[in-house]
Design an enzyme around this catalytic site. Structure first.
Site, PDB file in Angstrom:
ATOM      1  N   HIS A  33       3.549   5.022  -6.642  1.00 24.90           N
ATOM      2  CA  HIS A  33       3.415   6.423  -6.873  1.00 24.90           C
ATOM      3  C   HIS A  33       4.579   7.256  -5.750  1.00 24.90           C
ATOM      4  O   HIS A  33       5.740   6.468  -5.495  1.00 24.90           O
ATOM      5  CB  HIS A  33       1.915   6.782  -6.273  1.00 24.90           C
ATOM      6  CG  HIS A  33       1.810   5.894  -4.725  1.00 24.90           C
ATOM      7  ND1 HIS A  33       2.492   6.198  -3.584  1.00 24.90           N
ATOM      8  CD2 HIS A  33       1.169   4.904  -4.468  1.00 24.90           C
ATOM      9  CE1 HIS A  33       2.108   5.481  -2.771  1.00 24.90           C
ATOM     10  NE2 HIS A  33       1.141   4.603  -3.150  1.00 24.90           N
ATOM     11  N   HIS A  36       6.039   5.491  -2.777  1.00 23.61           N
ATOM     12  CA  HIS A  36       7.054   4.330  -3.127  1.00 23.61           C
ATOM     13  C   HIS A  36       8.353   5.076  -3.533  1.00 23.61           C
ATOM     14  O   HIS A  36       9.450   4.635  -3.082  1.00 23.61           O
ATOM     15  CB  HIS A  36       6.500   3.377  -4.173  1.00 23.61           C
ATOM     16  CG  HIS A  36       5.351   2.699  -3.943  1.00 23.61           C
ATOM     17  ND1 HIS A  36       4.208   3.027  -4.592  1.00 23.61           N
ATOM     18  CD2 HIS A  36       4.919   1.551  -3.192  1.00 23.61           C
ATOM     19  CE1 HIS A  36       3.138   2.057  -4.192  1.00 23.61           C
ATOM     20  NE2 HIS A  36       3.618   1.288  -3.456  1.00 23.61           N
ATOM     21  N   LYS A 155       3.208   4.731   6.592  1.00 21.53           N
ATOM     22  CA  LYS A 155       1.705   4.632   5.937  1.00 21.53           C
ATOM     23  C   LYS A 155       1.097   3.320   6.425  1.00 21.53           C
ATOM     24  O   LYS A 155      -0.065   3.169   6.821  1.00 21.53           O
ATOM     25  CB  LYS A 155       1.773   4.415   4.458  1.00 21.53           C
ATOM     26  CG  LYS A 155       0.344   4.142   3.796  1.00 21.53           C
ATOM     27  CD  LYS A 155      -0.455   5.319   3.827  1.00 21.53           C
ATOM     28  CE  LYS A 155      -1.719   5.012   3.375  1.00 21.53           C
ATOM     29  NZ  LYS A 155      -2.395   3.777   2.915  1.00 21.53           N
ATOM     30  N   ASP A 156       1.871   2.079   6.631  1.00 24.78           N
ATOM     31  CA  ASP A 156       1.445   0.827   6.740  1.00 24.78           C
ATOM     32  C   ASP A 156       2.023   0.531   8.071  1.00 24.78           C
ATOM     33  O   ASP A 156       2.986  -0.139   8.454  1.00 24.78           O
ATOM     34  CB  ASP A 156       1.616  -0.354   5.802  1.00 24.78           C
ATOM     35  CG  ASP A 156       0.949  -0.123   4.392  1.00 24.78           C
ATOM     36  OD1 ASP A 156      -0.246  -0.252   4.531  1.00 24.78           O
ATOM     37  OD2 ASP A 156       1.601   0.750   3.616  1.00 24.78           O
ATOM     38  N   VAL A 182       3.839  10.007   2.693  1.00 23.69           N
ATOM     39  CA  VAL A 182       4.020  11.070   1.788  1.00 23.69           C
ATOM     40  C   VAL A 182       2.369  11.251   1.473  1.00 23.69           C
ATOM     41  O   VAL A 182       1.569  10.229   1.354  1.00 23.69           O
ATOM     42  CB  VAL A 182       4.474  10.448   0.425  1.00 23.69           C
ATOM     43  CG1 VAL A 182       4.432  11.677  -0.884  1.00 23.69           C
ATOM     44  CG2 VAL A 182       6.107  10.269   0.769  1.00 23.69           C
TER      45      VAL A 182
HETATM   46  P1  AMP Z   1       2.246  -1.402  -1.050  1.00 20.02           P
HETATM   47  O1  AMP Z   1       3.019  -1.356  -2.431  1.00 20.02           O
HETATM   48  O2  AMP Z   1       1.264  -0.771  -0.865  1.00 20.02           O
HETATM   49  O3  AMP Z   1       2.589  -2.909  -0.540  1.00 20.02           O
HETATM   50  O4  AMP Z   1       3.582  -0.561  -0.579  1.00 20.02           O
HETATM   51  C1  AMP Z   1       5.066  -0.791  -0.434  1.00 20.02           C
HETATM   52  C2  AMP Z   1       5.643   0.183   0.394  1.00 20.02           C
HETATM   53  O5  AMP Z   1       5.322   1.536   0.123  1.00 20.02           O
HETATM   54  C3  AMP Z   1       5.149  -0.100   1.907  1.00 20.02           C
HETATM   55  O6  AMP Z   1       6.465  -0.298   2.644  1.00 20.02           O
HETATM   56  C4  AMP Z   1       4.214   1.063   2.162  1.00 20.02           C
HETATM   57  O7  AMP Z   1       4.204   1.207   3.482  1.00 20.02           O
HETATM   58  C5  AMP Z   1       5.070   2.174   1.427  1.00 20.02           C
HETATM   59  N1  AMP Z   1       3.968   3.240   1.268  1.00 20.02           N
HETATM   60  C6  AMP Z   1       2.858   3.095   0.416  1.00 20.02           C
HETATM   61  N2  AMP Z   1       2.141   4.293   0.433  1.00 20.02           N
HETATM   62  C7  AMP Z   1       3.018   5.198   1.064  1.00 20.02           C
HETATM   63  C8  AMP Z   1       2.801   6.531   1.299  1.00 20.02           C
HETATM   64  N3  AMP Z   1       1.789   7.166   1.088  1.00 20.02           N
HETATM   65  N4  AMP Z   1       3.862   7.079   1.781  1.00 20.02           N
HETATM   66  C9  AMP Z   1       4.938   6.312   2.390  1.00 20.02           C
HETATM   67  N5  AMP Z   1       5.113   5.243   2.033  1.00 20.02           N
HETATM   68  C10 AMP Z   1       4.158   4.546   1.376  1.00 20.02           C
END
Ligand code: AMP
Length: 284
Positions: A33, A36, A155-156, A182
């Site tokens: 999204h 990412h 976010k994390d 975001v």
């Molecule tokens: P995930 O696919 O959920 O493991 O996330 C992959 C990366 O994208 C991680 O570093 C997350 O912290 C980052 N991420 C997920 N959602 C957001 C967001 N809303 N804003 C910024 N980074 C994000």
């Protein structure tokens, strides 16, 4: 270009290294999204070549969590990542990552284990073993790609602190770049798990960001007592919200705070419609 094999990543990386290029890595679990996308964009701006990994990592899911249901949208992910300028999308299978027939357990597989103090709180309390799985897969991705930079979302927030810590403690030759959260215009932090929510659920989920924004506003008005700041959350909660935690910690080492200051990170985890959502805000 989409590849599935570790050897294909290594071939591309060896070629780029030979050309003296700077390599960036954006680790993801896919269902990409705009959150990412912001990481990929930052990587493209910072590096000569960008690898986006798309891997729903089985060892970071706890028993009973949504490993099987987790959204998988690889075709769309490749399209989005390439449209931003990613050079390689690495989407391995679990067998490719961990070896066919390998039992996925720390009895038989070497893990990267982050320090107990950092994991025995916040999300780590309910997701036992989660951060061991995250650090292990991230370390593998660092080694497979040999990236100079890796991009992670604020976010994390707990994940980011823990990754920075293991990179420092274990001398991984990589720079960790953190990227801001975001959000939708409504304030809702983007997450692949928002897909599980109904329209009503999405409205109820706004409470997470509302609580955090209000705490920051109160802090800016001069309230620093953490108990008083926590109290402000209650007026937002209804029976639609199953709150897991609301915590105030130091943004660098996750030490608990009783008095808020400019280094304070406020984190929240709450279930809405059974979906576990997290969000956070820096007070400075
Ligand atoms: P995930 O696919 O959920 O493991 O996330 C992959 C990366 O994208 C991680 O570093 C997350 O912290 C980052 N991420 C997920 N959602 C957001 C967001 N809303 N804003 C910024 N980074 C994000």
């Amino acid at each position: 270009m989409l590849v599935h094999k570790i050897s294909e990543v290594k071939d591309a990386v060896n070629k780029w290294r030979g050309e003296g290029l700077k390599i960036g890595l954006v680790p993801t679990m896919g269902a990409l999204h705009a959150g990412h996308a912001s990481l990929i964009k930052k990587a493209v701006e910072t590096c000569d070549k960008v690898i986006v990994s798309v891997f729903v990592n089985p060892i970071q899911f706890c028993p009973g969590e949504d490993y099987n249901e987790y959204p998988r949208t690889l075709d769309k992910d490749v399209e989005l990542a390439e449209s931003i300028g990613a050079d390689l999308i690495f989407a391995p299978t679990p067998d490719e990552m961990y070896g066919a027939g390998q039992r996925l357990s720390n009895d038989t597989l070497a893990y990267v284990v982050p320090p107990f103090f950092y994991v025995n709180k916040l999300c780590g309390k309910s997701r036992v073993g989660h951060f061991d799985g995250v650090c292990t897969v991230v370390a593998k991705l660092f080694n497979i790609t040999g990236a100079d930079y890796a991009f992670f979302g604020q976010k994390d927030a707990q994940q980011l602190v823990i990754i920075k810590k293991f990179v420092k403690d274990l001398n991984f030759p990589i720079e960790i770049v953190s990227c801001p959260i975001v959000r939708e215009e409504s304030g809702l932090a983007l997450s692949s798990r928002n897909k599980y929510l109904t329209e009503d659920g999405k409205k109820d989920a706004l409470v997470l960001s509302k609580i955090l924004f209000n705490i920051k506003a109160c802090y800016e008005k001069g309230i620093t007592d953490v108990s008083a700041l926590k109290e402000t959350a209650f007026s937002y909660l209804t029976d639609k919200h199953d709150m897991e935690y609301l915590e105030f910690v130091d943004k660098n080492d996750l030490e608990d705070k009783t008095t808020a200051d400019n280094d304070t990170l406020v984190l929240i985890a709450c279930r809405v419609e059974g979906v576990r959502l997290i969000d956070n805000i820096l007070l400075a």
